[in-house]
Design a protein around this motif. Structure first.
Motif, PDB file in Angstrom:
ATOM      1  N   GLY A  10      -7.199 -20.710  43.689  1.00 34.96           N
ATOM      2  CA  GLY A  10      -7.988 -20.044  44.646  1.00 34.96           C
ATOM      3  C   GLY A  10      -9.330 -21.120  44.047  1.00 34.96           C
ATOM      4  N   ALA A  12     -11.707 -22.140  46.150  1.00 36.77           N
ATOM      5  CA  ALA A  12     -13.032 -21.731  46.526  1.00 36.77           C
ATOM      6  C   ALA A  12     -13.258 -20.474  46.243  1.00 36.77           C
ATOM      7  N   GLY A  13     -12.630 -19.871  45.157  1.00 31.69           N
ATOM      8  CA  GLY A  13     -13.505 -18.984  43.954  1.00 31.69           C
ATOM      9  C   GLY A  13     -14.541 -19.202  43.091  1.00 31.69           C
ATOM     10  N   ASN A  14     -15.309 -17.873  42.765  1.00 32.02           N
ATOM     11  CA  ASN A  14     -15.927 -17.853  42.586  1.00 32.02           C
ATOM     12  C   ASN A  14     -16.848 -18.818  40.856  1.00 32.02           C
ATOM     13  N   ALA A  16     -13.370 -20.759  39.939  1.00 30.10           N
ATOM     14  CA  ALA A  16     -13.707 -22.542  40.443  1.00 30.10           C
ATOM     15  C   ALA A  16     -14.393 -23.111  41.337  1.00 30.10           C
ATOM     16  N   VAL A  49      -3.353 -23.975  51.161  1.00 29.03           N
ATOM     17  CA  VAL A  49      -2.418 -23.005  50.249  1.00 29.03           C
ATOM     18  C   VAL A  49      -1.930 -21.587  50.498  1.00 29.03           C
ATOM     19  N   ASP A  50      -1.387 -20.871  50.868  1.00 32.66           N
ATOM     20  CA  ASP A  50      -1.276 -19.026  50.373  1.00 32.66           C
ATOM     21  C   ASP A  50      -0.336 -19.597  49.490  1.00 32.66           C
ATOM     22  N   SER A  74      -6.152 -14.576  42.920  1.00 30.33           N
ATOM     23  CA  SER A  74      -5.389 -13.690  42.645  1.00 30.33           C
ATOM     24  C   SER A  74      -6.746 -12.941  43.644  1.00 30.33           C
ATOM     25  N   LEU A  76      -8.622  -9.833  43.466  1.00 32.26           N
ATOM     26  CA  LEU A  76      -8.962  -8.278  42.079  1.00 32.26           C
ATOM     27  C   LEU A  76      -8.938  -6.978  41.672  1.00 32.26           C
ATOM     28  N   ARG A  86      -0.079  -6.497  48.969  1.00 29.37           N
ATOM     29  CA  ARG A  86      -0.742  -7.732  49.042  1.00 29.37           C
ATOM     30  C   ARG A  86      -1.072  -8.414  47.569  1.00 29.37           C
ATOM     31  N   VAL A  90       0.895 -12.108  45.682  1.00 26.85           N
ATOM     32  CA  VAL A  90      -0.289 -12.893  45.230  1.00 26.85           C
ATOM     33  C   VAL A  90      -0.035 -13.254  44.112  1.00 26.85           C
ATOM     34  N   PRO A 113      -6.215 -17.445  33.798  1.00 31.50           N
ATOM     35  CA  PRO A 113      -7.238 -16.566  32.808  1.00 31.50           C
ATOM     36  C   PRO A 113      -6.537 -14.849  33.134  1.00 31.50           C
ATOM     37  N   SER A 115      -7.277 -11.189  31.610  1.00 33.87           N
ATOM     38  CA  SER A 115      -8.320 -10.626  31.863  1.00 33.87           C
ATOM     39  C   SER A 115      -8.650  -9.097  31.116  1.00 33.87           C
ATOM     40  N   TYR A 139      -4.330  -4.185  39.255  1.00 27.33           N
ATOM     41  CA  TYR A 139      -4.577  -6.176  38.780  1.00 27.33           C
ATOM     42  C   TYR A 139      -4.448  -5.894  37.468  1.00 27.33           C
ATOM     43  N   PRO A 167     -13.328 -11.766  29.074  1.00 28.82           N
ATOM     44  CA  PRO A 167     -14.183 -10.667  30.025  1.00 28.82           C
ATOM     45  C   PRO A 167     -14.133 -10.828  31.247  1.00 28.82           C
ATOM     46  N   VAL A 169     -16.663 -11.217  33.635  1.00 21.72           N
ATOM     47  CA  VAL A 169     -17.797 -12.715  33.621  1.00 21.72           C
ATOM     48  C   VAL A 169     -19.320 -12.353  34.531  1.00 21.72           C
TER      49      VAL A 169
HETATM   50  N1  LIG Z   1     -14.493 -12.969  37.345  1.00 21.28           N
HETATM   51  C1  LIG Z   1     -14.607 -12.288  36.679  1.00 21.28           C
HETATM   52  O1  LIG Z   1     -15.246 -11.422  36.062  1.00 21.28           O
HETATM   53  C2  LIG Z   1     -12.518 -12.653  36.156  1.00 21.28           C
HETATM   54  C3  LIG Z   1     -12.381 -12.070  34.276  1.00 21.28           C
HETATM   55  C4  LIG Z   1     -10.830 -12.123  34.191  1.00 21.28           C
HETATM   56  C5  LIG Z   1     -10.328 -13.026  34.964  1.00 21.28           C
HETATM   57  N2  LIG Z   1     -10.483 -13.111  36.442  1.00 21.28           N
HETATM   58  C6  LIG Z   1      -9.752 -13.813  36.908  1.00 21.28           C
HETATM   59  O2  LIG Z   1     -10.352 -15.392  37.179  1.00 21.28           O
HETATM   60  C7  LIG Z   1      -9.534 -16.045  38.783  1.00 21.28           C
HETATM   61  C8  LIG Z   1     -11.114 -15.946  39.417  1.00 21.28           C
HETATM   62  O3  LIG Z   1     -11.482 -15.455  39.899  1.00 21.28           O
HETATM   63  P1  LIG Z   1     -13.220 -15.018  40.350  1.00 21.28           P
HETATM   64  O4  LIG Z   1     -14.127 -14.432  40.003  1.00 21.28           O
HETATM   65  O5  LIG Z   1     -13.354 -17.044  40.999  1.00 21.28           O
HETATM   66  O6  LIG Z   1     -12.530 -14.668  41.903  1.00 21.28           O
HETATM   67  P2  LIG Z   1     -12.699 -15.186  43.436  1.00 21.28           P
HETATM   68  O7  LIG Z   1     -11.944 -13.848  44.091  1.00 21.28           O
HETATM   69  O8  LIG Z   1     -13.370 -15.285  43.875  1.00 21.28           O
HETATM   70  O9  LIG Z   1     -11.753 -16.133  43.392  1.00 21.28           O
HETATM   71  C9  LIG Z   1      -9.964 -15.663  43.905  1.00 21.28           C
HETATM   72  C10 LIG Z   1      -9.374 -16.858  44.638  1.00 21.28           C
HETATM   73  O10 LIG Z   1      -8.532 -16.574  45.107  1.00 21.28           O
HETATM   74  C11 LIG Z   1      -7.902 -16.672  46.522  1.00 21.28           C
HETATM   75  N3  LIG Z   1      -7.200 -16.220  47.134  1.00 21.28           N
HETATM   76  C12 LIG Z   1      -6.538 -15.236  47.050  1.00 21.28           C
HETATM   77  N4  LIG Z   1      -5.758 -14.551  47.610  1.00 21.28           N
HETATM   78  C13 LIG Z   1      -4.612 -15.841  47.921  1.00 21.28           C
HETATM   79  C14 LIG Z   1      -3.897 -16.724  48.471  1.00 21.28           C
HETATM   80  N5  LIG Z   1      -3.042 -15.523  48.362  1.00 21.28           N
HETATM   81  N6  LIG Z   1      -3.397 -17.656  48.282  1.00 21.28           N
HETATM   82  C15 LIG Z   1      -4.599 -18.516  47.318  1.00 21.28           C
HETATM   83  N7  LIG Z   1      -5.894 -18.459  47.429  1.00 21.28           N
HETATM   84  C16 LIG Z   1      -6.131 -17.172  47.656  1.00 21.28           C
HETATM   85  C17 LIG Z   1      -9.717 -16.316  46.663  1.00 21.28           C
HETATM   86  O11 LIG Z   1      -9.485 -16.985  48.464  1.00 21.28           O
HETATM   87  C18 LIG Z   1     -10.344 -17.091  46.721  1.00 21.28           C
HETATM   88  O12 LIG Z   1     -11.004 -17.486  46.565  1.00 21.28           O
HETATM   89  C19 LIG Z   1      -8.739 -14.508  39.299  1.00 21.28           C
HETATM   90  O13 LIG Z   1      -7.423 -15.009  38.679  1.00 21.28           O
HETATM   91  C20 LIG Z   1      -8.953 -13.582  38.371  1.00 21.28           C
HETATM   92  O14 LIG Z   1      -8.866 -12.339  37.958  1.00 21.28           O
HETATM   93  C21 LIG Z   1     -11.844 -13.636  36.777  1.00 21.28           C
END
Ligand SMILES: NC(=O)c1ccc[n+]([C@@H]2O[C@H](COP(=O)([O-])OP(=O)(O)OC[C@H]3O[C@@H](n4cnc5c(N)ncnc54)[C@H](O)[C@@H]3O)[C@@H](O)[C@H]2O)c1
Length: 320
Positions: A10, A12-14, A16, A49-50, A74, A76, A86, A90, A113, A115, A139, A167, A169
């Motif tokens: 993940g 590219a996510g928030n 990460a 990577v999926d 993940s 969300l 899905r 995932v 992580p 939640s 979720y 909590p 974020v």
């Molecule tokens: N942001 C919050 O408030 C919060 C709170 C508690 C837990 N979390 C957990 O922290 C982690 C990161 O959260 P975030 O806020 O960065 O979310 P996000 O949606 O920005 O990041 C999730 C990443 O997972 C990737 N993803 C989805 N499906 C995929 C797949 N099949 N293969 C590979 N990658 C895939 C998405 O492309 C995305 O970049 C998650 O596991 C989330 O559940 C976040």
């Protein structure tokens, strides 16, 4: 912690993208894995990577040979309700395949992580460490299951599984797919468009944490000596403002902002089933957890950064 190769799923996510910069600044080699396409400006090695593709995961782990995996991939809360099949593929199958691929390739440490959504109503005002978990959304169900899966791999195979129940974020890049994104979007929208409509009630009050405290907590937990840990999954408490209090903190700093409430019953029901406040004594005792940011500090720092890149908010307060 010596310099490690850390693979973040993940990637590219928030969270990460912010954690990867922290890791890189601390001298670690950061490798990201996520769905295509990689943002062109990602400053780290990036693998498509999926997470539901076991063969592909193993191929990349074999190539990268990470010392540690941070498993962020993940769907969300909102996305999981919209596409349950899905979400299962995932969040559940993906985690199972990752644990198995880690065993097969000799990766010994995984951070995950979880939640607040891994709990569900009815809950006491302060959630004790061993509160039974009966999540109300899919979720949260997947988060609670992966916690158990990680503990199983730890007991059965010695995997160094470490997990934080985060909590909600508050972060600049909070994805709109999360029902909880209101706690971040209210700041971002007030700073950039000058208005925001909350889809929760002014009284809605899940446990929140500022992203800078999350980055610190993750680093503290993964670097804590194994002998200090009395459990694999920890609760954290930082702050628990109502949405009305968030609104007032913003109005005080962005006087012209037009903030209003139009609660969405489904969003309200989901978020109000989540914990308001945790007893995080065990994290404090085991690895020294303590949050830095209360609501005023968060609002100063976050709005300061959003409005003029002034992280401590002095200019907003007129003292800069
Ligand atoms: N942001 C919050 O408030 C919060 C709170 C508690 C837990 N979390 C957990 O922290 C982690 C990161 O959260 P975030 O806020 O960065 O979310 P996000 O949606 O920005 O990041 C999730 C990443 O997972 C990737 N993803 C989805 N499906 C995929 C797949 N099949 N293969 C590979 N990658 C895939 C998405 O492309 C995305 O970049 C998650 O596991 C989330 O559940 C976040």
């Amino acid at each position: 912690m010596t310099h490690e190769t850390i693979l973040i799923t993940g990637g590219a996510g928030n969270l990460a993208r912010q954690l990867s910069d922290e890791f890189a600044s601390a001298g670690h080699n950061v490798v990201l894995a996520d769905l295509p396409p990689a943002a062109p400006d990602v400053p780290h090695e990036y693998h498509v990577v999926d997470i539901s593709d076991r063969e592909r995961i193993e191929l990349v782990l074999d190539k990268v040979r990470p010392d540690r995996i941070v498993h962020f991939a993940s769907l969300l809360s909102g996305q999981s309700e919209e596409d349950r099949a899905r979400a299962w593929q995932v969040n559940m199958d993906g985690a199972f395949k990752l644990f198995e691929a880690a065993l097969a390739t000799g990766v010994s440490s995984i951070f995950f992580p979880s939640s607040v959504a891994a709990y569900g109503a009815p809950l006491p005002e302060v959630v004790p460490p061993d509160q039974p978990q009966w999540p109300t959304g899919l979720y949260g169900v997947t988060k609670a299951c992966v916690e158990r899966l990680g503990v199983y791999y730890h007991h059965r195979f010695g995997l160094d599984f470490r997990c934080l129940r985060l909590p909600v974020v508050v972060s600049r890049f909070a994805p709109p797919g999360a029902a909880s994104a209101y706690a971040s979007r209210c700041f971002v929208e007030a700073a950039t468009t000058n208005h925001y409509t909350f889809r929760v009630r002014p009284e809605t009050r899940p446990s929140l944490i500022y992203v800078k405290d999350v980055l610190r907590a993750v680093q503290q937990l993964i670097t804590a000596p194994a002998g200090q840990l009395t459990r694999r999954v920890y609760n954290l408490q930082a702050l628990s403002p109502t949405a009305g209090e968030l609104c007032r903190a913003i109005s005080k700093r962005v006087p012209g902002a037009r903030l209003q409430f139009a609660p969405d019953a489904e969003v309200v029901q989901l978020i109000e089933s989540w914990p308001v406040r945790f007893d995080d004594t065990i994290a404090r005792n085991d690895w020294g957890w303590s949050p830095h940011f209360d609501l005023d500090m968060l609002a100063d720092d976050f709005l300061g950064e959003l409005i003029d890149g002034d992280a401590d908010g002095r200019r907003l307060r007129g003292t800069g």
